[in-house]
Design a protein around this motif. Sequence first.
Motif, PDB file in Angstrom:
ATOM      1  N   SER A  41     -36.308 -34.999  13.129  1.00 29.78           N
ATOM      2  CA  SER A  41     -37.608 -34.435  13.016  1.00 29.78           C
ATOM      3  C   SER A  41     -38.689 -35.488  13.239  1.00 29.78           C
ATOM      4  CB  SER A  41     -37.889 -33.854  11.577  1.00 29.78           C
ATOM      5  OG  SER A  41     -39.165 -33.637  11.436  1.00 29.78           O
ATOM      6  N   LEU A  42     -38.518 -36.920  12.708  1.00 33.64           N
ATOM      7  CA  LEU A  42     -39.295 -37.745  13.046  1.00 33.64           C
ATOM      8  C   LEU A  42     -39.412 -38.308  14.335  1.00 33.64           C
ATOM      9  CD1 LEU A  42     -38.382 -39.875   9.728  1.00 33.64           C
ATOM     10  CD2 LEU A  42     -40.540 -38.789  10.114  1.00 33.64           C
ATOM     11  N   LEU A  43     -38.106 -38.332  15.092  1.00 31.14           N
ATOM     12  CA  LEU A  43     -38.291 -38.638  16.344  1.00 31.14           C
ATOM     13  C   LEU A  43     -39.030 -37.891  17.192  1.00 31.14           C
ATOM     14  CD1 LEU A  43     -34.131 -39.132  17.057  1.00 31.14           C
ATOM     15  CD2 LEU A  43     -36.203 -40.866  17.251  1.00 31.14           C
ATOM     16  N   HIS A  44     -39.571 -36.677  16.738  1.00 31.62           N
ATOM     17  CA  HIS A  44     -40.484 -35.739  17.564  1.00 31.62           C
ATOM     18  C   HIS A  44     -41.819 -36.108  17.364  1.00 31.62           C
ATOM     19  CE1 HIS A  44     -36.901 -32.993  17.761  1.00 31.62           C
ATOM     20  NE2 HIS A  44     -37.398 -32.604  18.712  1.00 31.62           N
ATOM     21  N   HIS A  45     -42.313 -37.287  16.594  1.00 34.33           N
ATOM     22  CA  HIS A  45     -43.454 -37.605  16.335  1.00 34.33           C
ATOM     23  C   HIS A  45     -44.149 -38.462  17.337  1.00 34.33           C
ATOM     24  CE1 HIS A  45     -44.041 -36.252  11.915  1.00 34.33           C
ATOM     25  NE2 HIS A  45     -42.930 -36.065  11.940  1.00 34.33           N
ATOM     26  N   VAL A  46     -44.486 -37.960  18.284  1.00 35.81           N
ATOM     27  CA  VAL A  46     -44.926 -38.851  19.406  1.00 35.81           C
ATOM     28  C   VAL A  46     -46.294 -38.335  19.967  1.00 35.81           C
ATOM     29  CG1 VAL A  46     -42.532 -38.337  20.746  1.00 35.81           C
ATOM     30  CG2 VAL A  46     -44.389 -37.036  21.131  1.00 35.81           C
ATOM     31  N   ALA A  47     -47.101 -39.244  20.528  1.00 35.07           N
ATOM     32  CA  ALA A  47     -48.371 -39.101  20.971  1.00 35.07           C
ATOM     33  C   ALA A  47     -48.680 -39.137  22.577  1.00 35.07           C
ATOM     34  CB  ALA A  47     -49.301 -40.068  20.196  1.00 35.07           C
ATOM     35  N   VAL A 268     -43.494 -34.312  28.730  1.00 28.53           N
ATOM     36  CA  VAL A 268     -42.835 -33.694  27.423  1.00 28.53           C
ATOM     37  C   VAL A 268     -41.378 -33.600  27.554  1.00 28.53           C
ATOM     38  CG1 VAL A 268     -42.845 -31.468  26.295  1.00 28.53           C
ATOM     39  CG2 VAL A 268     -44.929 -32.202  27.431  1.00 28.53           C
ATOM     40  N   TYR A 269     -40.952 -33.633  28.593  1.00 30.07           N
ATOM     41  CA  TYR A 269     -39.508 -33.450  28.840  1.00 30.07           C
ATOM     42  C   TYR A 269     -38.656 -34.909  28.823  1.00 30.07           C
ATOM     43  CZ  TYR A 269     -40.228 -28.684  29.704  1.00 30.07           C
ATOM     44  OH  TYR A 269     -40.913 -27.392  29.420  1.00 30.07           O
ATOM     45  N   ASP A 270     -39.571 -36.030  29.154  1.00 33.07           N
ATOM     46  CA  ASP A 270     -39.148 -37.177  29.021  1.00 33.07           C
ATOM     47  C   ASP A 270     -39.234 -37.742  27.578  1.00 33.07           C
ATOM     48  OD1 ASP A 270     -39.421 -37.649  31.638  1.00 33.07           O
ATOM     49  OD2 ASP A 270     -41.455 -38.617  31.668  1.00 33.07           O
ATOM     50  N   ALA A 271     -39.937 -37.170  26.793  1.00 35.83           N
ATOM     51  CA  ALA A 271     -40.072 -37.425  25.378  1.00 35.83           C
ATOM     52  C   ALA A 271     -38.792 -36.790  24.852  1.00 35.83           C
ATOM     53  CB  ALA A 271     -41.223 -36.916  24.728  1.00 35.83           C
ATOM     54  N   MET A 276     -33.072 -36.866  22.137  1.00 36.43           N
ATOM     55  CA  MET A 276     -31.723 -36.701  22.373  1.00 36.43           C
ATOM     56  C   MET A 276     -30.735 -37.882  22.476  1.00 36.43           C
ATOM     57  SD  MET A 276     -29.501 -34.756  25.190  1.00 36.43           S
ATOM     58  CE  MET A 276     -29.583 -35.829  26.044  1.00 36.43           C
ATOM     59  N   LEU A 277     -31.232 -38.749  23.081  1.00 35.60           N
ATOM     60  CA  LEU A 277     -30.497 -39.960  23.165  1.00 35.60           C
ATOM     61  C   LEU A 277     -30.433 -40.816  22.068  1.00 35.60           C
ATOM     62  CD1 LEU A 277     -31.304 -41.241  26.780  1.00 35.60           C
ATOM     63  CD2 LEU A 277     -29.570 -39.959  26.171  1.00 35.60           C
ATOM     64  N   ASN A 278     -31.589 -40.978  21.333  1.00 33.25           N
ATOM     65  CA  ASN A 278     -31.838 -41.496  20.045  1.00 33.25           C
ATOM     66  C   ASN A 278     -31.022 -40.925  18.925  1.00 33.25           C
ATOM     67  OD1 ASN A 278     -33.795 -43.878  19.669  1.00 33.25           O
ATOM     68  ND2 ASN A 278     -34.429 -42.700  21.327  1.00 33.25           N
ATOM     69  N   GLU A 279     -30.876 -39.613  18.858  1.00 30.02           N
ATOM     70  CA  GLU A 279     -29.962 -38.585  17.996  1.00 30.02           C
ATOM     71  C   GLU A 279     -28.402 -38.982  18.173  1.00 30.02           C
ATOM     72  OE1 GLU A 279     -27.357 -35.997  16.439  1.00 30.02           O
ATOM     73  OE2 GLU A 279     -27.629 -36.270  18.604  1.00 30.02           O
ATOM     74  N   LEU A 280     -28.080 -39.171  19.825  1.00 27.85           N
ATOM     75  CA  LEU A 280     -26.715 -39.516  19.827  1.00 27.85           C
ATOM     76  C   LEU A 280     -26.366 -41.018  19.237  1.00 27.85           C
ATOM     77  CD1 LEU A 280     -26.507 -38.269  23.429  1.00 27.85           C
ATOM     78  CD2 LEU A 280     -25.343 -37.297  21.512  1.00 27.85           C
ATOM     79  N   LEU A 281     -27.455 -42.079  19.490  1.00 29.94           N
ATOM     80  CA  LEU A 281     -27.099 -43.246  18.749  1.00 29.94           C
ATOM     81  C   LEU A 281     -27.022 -43.140  17.202  1.00 29.94           C
ATOM     82  CD1 LEU A 281     -29.677 -45.531  20.980  1.00 29.94           C
ATOM     83  CD2 LEU A 281     -27.054 -45.493  20.981  1.00 29.94           C
ATOM     84  N   ILE A 282     -28.050 -42.460  16.670  1.00 24.68           N
ATOM     85  CA  ILE A 282     -28.129 -42.359  15.225  1.00 24.68           C
ATOM     86  C   ILE A 282     -26.669 -41.788  14.674  1.00 24.68           C
ATOM     87  CG2 ILE A 282     -29.012 -41.082  13.153  1.00 24.68           C
ATOM     88  CD1 ILE A 282     -31.735 -40.886  14.739  1.00 24.68           C
TER      89      ILE A 282
END
Length: 288
Positions: A41-47, A268-271, A276-282
């Motif tokens: 959820s926090l990974l979706h906090h983008v600007a 938007v899709y870049d973000a 996704m990649l950060n979730e895999l790392l987590i």
Amino acid sequence: MWGVIQLGVLAAFLVLFVPVGMAGSLPLSSSSIVNLNSCISLLHHVAFDFQELNSEKSWKWIETEPAARLFVVSLLGLLLGESETEMIREDLFKRHSDYNILIDKIGMKLDFIWAPYVSNLSDLVLGFEEKKSDPDVFVIGAGLWDMLQINNATDYGVSLKLLGDLVLLLLPVPSDFVNDGAGTNLVSVRSPNFFWLGMPKLINSMLNTNEKREKMTDVLWQAYTDELYSSKLLHQSGGPLVLLDIHALSNKCGARCTADGMHYHGVVYDAAVHVMLNELLIESNQKL
């Protein structure tokens, strides 16, 4: 970087499934799911950054807070570079067609499979189960085509529940044991990573046909979203799929990021790819 990677995509707004060598999955009910969902959820906090009209758009994670084919284009752009991705864009965007690519330098295979309805996804997942050839990373999503062509949220919910039951069949059962001389231990079994690519923010007034404006309303979008959450398909409700929240990301980017109210700028899709990649790392780090 990842070792052997396979990638697959199924499309109904976009269905993407991606095998990645480092992948694994967490138990479906534990405190670690709560922690994982909080992180995602926090990974979706983008600007999103808009300088001047027609200037290049960019995005970043908000530093003051803890941290479809368009998705595939963004992923390939990251892995191949923009110039090489442009060379294959025409093949990737052939209408209602499948696409696959093997990226030898990182050992990754990506398959994009055109599957516009949840029932198509169920057939594909069933095929993986029968062939015992499921991908390491599996990204799927469906809803926009169903909303426009079938327009029945209840039927959509029934189809999602069936899909969820079939996806669970792809999860390994830790029943194999090995005796290493010091005792009997569970055999390490590779488990796929599952993602659900959510529907974008719909801006009804910008939709480009009368039929879309009549059928793809905010009320119906909410009904479809309610069915998704009640289907128990997502991690948040105890299911196997982690949500890539395209609605949250596209909503943050807003009307400046879309020309037709439903397809958004690649930023938007870049973000979403980075989420996704950060979730895999987590998840990978939680297994260490």
